[in-house]
Scaffold this motif. Structure first.
Motif, short mmCIF file in Angstrom:
data_model
loop_
_atom_site.label_atom_id
_atom_site.label_comp_id
_atom_site.label_asym_id
_atom_site.label_seq_id
_atom_site.Cartn_x
_atom_site.Cartn_y
_atom_site.Cartn_z
N THR A 1 0.82 -1.22 0.00
CA THR A 1 0.00 0.00 0.00
C THR A 1 0.85 1.26 0.00
O THR A 1 0.38 2.32 -0.43
CB THR A 1 -0.93 0.03 1.22
OG1 THR A 1 -0.13 -0.07 2.42
CG2 THR A 1 -1.91 -1.13 1.18
N ALA A 2 2.09 1.17 0.48
CA ALA A 2 2.93 2.36 0.56
C ALA A 2 4.41 1.99 0.53
O ALA A 2 4.80 0.92 1.03
CB ALA A 2 2.62 3.15 1.83
N ASN B 1 7.74 3.24 2.16
CA ASN B 1 8.04 4.01 3.37
C ASN B 1 9.34 4.79 3.22
O ASN B 1 10.30 4.32 2.61
CB ASN B 1 8.13 3.07 4.57
CG ASN B 1 6.85 2.27 4.78
OD1 ASN B 1 5.75 2.76 4.47
ND2 ASN B 1 6.98 1.06 5.29
N VAL C 1 8.58 -1.06 2.75
CA VAL C 1 7.21 -0.96 2.26
C VAL C 1 6.24 -1.40 3.35
O VAL C 1 6.59 -2.17 4.26
CB VAL C 1 6.97 -1.83 1.00
CG1 VAL C 1 7.90 -1.42 -0.13
CG2 VAL C 1 7.13 -3.32 1.32
N THR C 2 5.03 -0.87 3.24
CA THR C 2 3.93 -1.31 4.08
C THR C 2 2.94 -2.09 3.21
O THR C 2 2.60 -1.64 2.11
CB THR C 2 3.20 -0.12 4.72
OG1 THR C 2 4.11 0.56 5.59
CG2 THR C 2 1.98 -0.57 5.50
N LYS D 1 4.97 -4.97 7.47
CA LYS D 1 5.97 -4.08 6.89
C LYS D 1 7.23 -4.88 6.57
O LYS D 1 7.57 -5.83 7.27
CB LYS D 1 6.32 -2.94 7.85
CG LYS D 1 5.20 -1.93 8.06
CD LYS D 1 5.68 -0.78 8.95
CE LYS D 1 4.56 0.25 9.13
NZ LYS D 1 5.01 1.40 9.97
N ASN E 1 9.18 -0.52 -7.97
CA ASN E 1 7.75 -0.70 -8.22
C ASN E 1 7.57 -1.32 -9.61
O ASN E 1 7.74 -0.65 -10.63
CB ASN E 1 7.04 0.66 -8.14
CG ASN E 1 5.53 0.53 -8.23
OD1 ASN E 1 5.01 -0.44 -8.78
ND2 ASN E 1 4.82 1.52 -7.71
N ILE F 1 0.10 2.81 -5.10
CA ILE F 1 1.04 2.68 -3.99
C ILE F 1 1.60 4.07 -3.66
O ILE F 1 2.28 4.69 -4.49
CB ILE F 1 2.18 1.70 -4.36
CG1 ILE F 1 1.61 0.32 -4.67
CG2 ILE F 1 3.21 1.63 -3.24
CD1 ILE F 1 2.57 -0.62 -5.36
N THR F 2 1.30 4.57 -2.48
CA THR F 2 1.80 5.88 -2.09
C THR F 2 3.32 5.79 -1.85
O THR F 2 3.83 4.71 -1.57
CB THR F 2 1.08 6.36 -0.82
OG1 THR F 2 1.32 5.42 0.23
CG2 THR F 2 -0.40 6.49 -1.04
N PRO F 3 4.05 6.91 -2.00
CA PRO F 3 3.56 8.27 -2.08
C PRO F 3 3.30 8.78 -3.51
O PRO F 3 2.78 9.88 -3.67
CB PRO F 3 4.72 9.07 -1.47
CG PRO F 3 5.94 8.30 -1.89
CD PRO F 3 5.52 6.86 -1.83
N TYR G 1 14.18 4.65 -4.43
CA TYR G 1 12.90 4.21 -4.99
C TYR G 1 12.96 4.27 -6.52
O TYR G 1 13.22 5.33 -7.10
CB TYR G 1 11.76 5.08 -4.47
CG TYR G 1 10.36 4.60 -4.85
CD1 TYR G 1 10.10 3.28 -5.21
CD2 TYR G 1 9.28 5.49 -4.81
CE1 TYR G 1 8.83 2.86 -5.54
CE2 TYR G 1 7.99 5.07 -5.13
CZ TYR G 1 7.78 3.76 -5.50
OH TYR G 1 6.51 3.34 -5.84
#
Length: 350
Positions: A162-163, A165, A174-175, A180, A188, A197-199, A306
Motif C-alpha cells: 500500500t505504501a 516508506n 514498504v507497508t 511491513k 515498483n 502505492i503511495t507516495p 525508490y
C-alpha cells in the motif's frame, strides 16, 4: 532489495539482481505471474509499423536477447517455454502500407502464400512476412518463477503493498495490508496497480484484453503467427492456437463477455476456415498496464532508493529481458547502456 510485483518484469529483474549478488524479496499482491504476464499472447513483435519509434531501440535489443534469456530459464527450471522462430505473416492495415520499411515490396509474400500457410483462407489483401519470434507467456513466467526460487529470491504473496516508506528523505521499506518489510531500495513493478502505492500516483491504468484458446485438429495446422487488423493467431507447438485480442478501457474488470469471444472466434475462422473444427479450450481477460503516452515508466524516482519499472502495456513479455538488464544498471548506480530519459518517471507530475 524489495521488488513490488511478481509478473514477468519483476521476476526478470529479480534474476538479474541476484546475478549481481543482491538479496531480493518480491512482494506480490496476488499470486506471482498470474496477472498480465499470464494473460499475454506472447508475440515478440519487433516491427517499426507496430512499435512506437521511441520504444524501437529497446524492442530490438530485447528481441535479440530472447534466445539466451529463454535458454537460461529452460536449463535452470527444466520448463520448456516454446520459443518459436517461424516468423509472422502480417495482413496490415491499408494505411500502414505506403512507405513502411517493414512492408516493402521485397517482403511481400508472392502467390505461394497458400504453400507457406495452406490453412489460410484465400485473400486479395497483400501479405507480408516478418521475421519475429513468439513464446508461451505462461510457461515463460512459470520458468522465471521457478528459476527465481532456485536462486533464493524470497516471495511474499497475497499481500498488496500500500505504501513505500521513507525516513530522512530515503526509502526504508514498504507497508502491506498485513505487515511491513524493510529495505534500502524498492522497485515498483506492480503493473496496472503501480499507481495505487503511495507516495507517488504513477499514471498507470488497466487496459483490458480478451482472448481465447483453441485446440486445433492438427499440431501443424499453422506454422506462423498470423496478424490481421481483425484478429491475431499465435500457434503453440502442442496444437493450441491463441486468438486475440481486444483493447478496452474497463477498469479492473477481468470478466469476458460472450459477444466479444464469439466475434474473435468468428474472425479466426474467417482467416483459417479449418478452425471451425477446433475446440475452444478456454477464454480469459488480462489487464495490461497502460500509460498516458503509451510508453513504459523506467528509472529512479525523486526519492533516493525508490525505482519504477512499469507501464509496458502490450510489450511486457517482449521487453522483460532488456528492462531487467537496464534497471539493474540503474539500481546499481551504473550508466545505463540505453538512454532512458524518454521513459523517466519524472515526465509525469506524480
Amino acid at each position: 532489495m524489495i521488488i513490488i510485483g511478481g509478473g514477468i518484469i519483476g521476476l526478470s529483474l529479480s534474476l538479474e539482481l541476484r546475478k549481481q549478488g543482491a538479496s531480493v524479496l518480491v512482494v506480490e499482491r496476488g499470486e506471482a505471474g498470474r496477472e498480465a504476464s499470464c494473460a499475454a499472447g506472447g508475440m515478440l513483435v519487433d516491427c517499426s509499423v507496430e512499435t512506437t519509434a521511441a520504444l524501437q531501440p529497446l524492442a530490438t535489443a530485447s528481441a535479440r536477447m530472447y534466445p539466451e534469456f529463454v535458454h537460461e530459464l529452460e536449463v535452470e527450471s527444466g520448463i520448456k517455454v516454446d520459443l518459436r522462430d517461424q516468423g509472422a505473416i502480417v495482413l496490415p492495415q491499408p494505411e500502414h502500407l505506403p512507405g513502411s520499411p517493414e512492408f516493402l515490396p521485397g517482403k511481400l509474400i508472392p502467390a505461394s502464400l497458400a504453400e507457406l500457410e495452406p490453412a489460410l483462407s484465400e485473400t486479395s489483401r497483400p501479405a507480408f512476412y516478418v521475421k519475429e519470434r513468439s513464446v508461451d507467456p505462461r510457461a515463460l513466467t512459470a520458468a522465471a518463477l521457478k528459476t527465481a526460487k532456485h536462486r533464493d529470491v524470497n516471495f511474499s504473496s497475497g499481500d498488496p503493498v500500500t505504501a513505500v516508506n521513507q525516513a530522512d528523505g530515503r526509502v526504508v521499506g514498504v507497508t502491506t495490508t498485513k505487515t511491513k518489510f524493510h529495505a534500502s531500495k524498492v522497485v515498483n513493478c506492480a503493473g496496472a496497480w503501480s499507481g495505487q502505492i503511495t507516495p507517488y500516483a504513477f499514471p498507470t491504468r488497466p487496459v483490458k484484453g480478451q482472448m481465447l484458446c483453441l485446440i486445433a485438429t492438427s499440431r501443424t495446422l499453422l506454422r506462423h503467427v498470423i496478424r490481421s487488423p481483425e484478429v491475431y493467431l499465435i500457434p503453440r507447438s502442442d496444437g493450441r492456437i491463441i486468438v486475440g485480442t481486444t483493447v478496452e478501457e474497463a477498469g479492473y474488470d477481468k470478466r469476458t463477455d460472450i459477444t466479444t469471444i464469439q466475434r474473435l472466434h468468428g474472425a479466426a475462422i474467417r482467416l483459417v476456415p479449418e478452425l471451425r473444427n477446433a475446440k475452444i479450450l478456454e477464454d480469459w481477460a488480462g489487464l495490461r498496464p497502460g500509460t498516458p503516452d503509451g510508453l513504459p515508466i523506467l528509472g529512479a524516482t525523486a526519492t533516493p532508493g525508490y525505482y519504477v519499472a512499469t507501464g509496458h502495456f502490450r510489450d511486457g513479455i517482449l521487453l522483460a529481458p532488456i528492462t531487467a538488464y537496464l534497471m539493474a544498471q540503474v539500481i546499481q548506480g551504473e550508466n545505463s547502456s540505453h538512454d532512458l530519459t524518454t521513459f523517466a518517471p519524472t515526465r509525469f507530475p506524480y
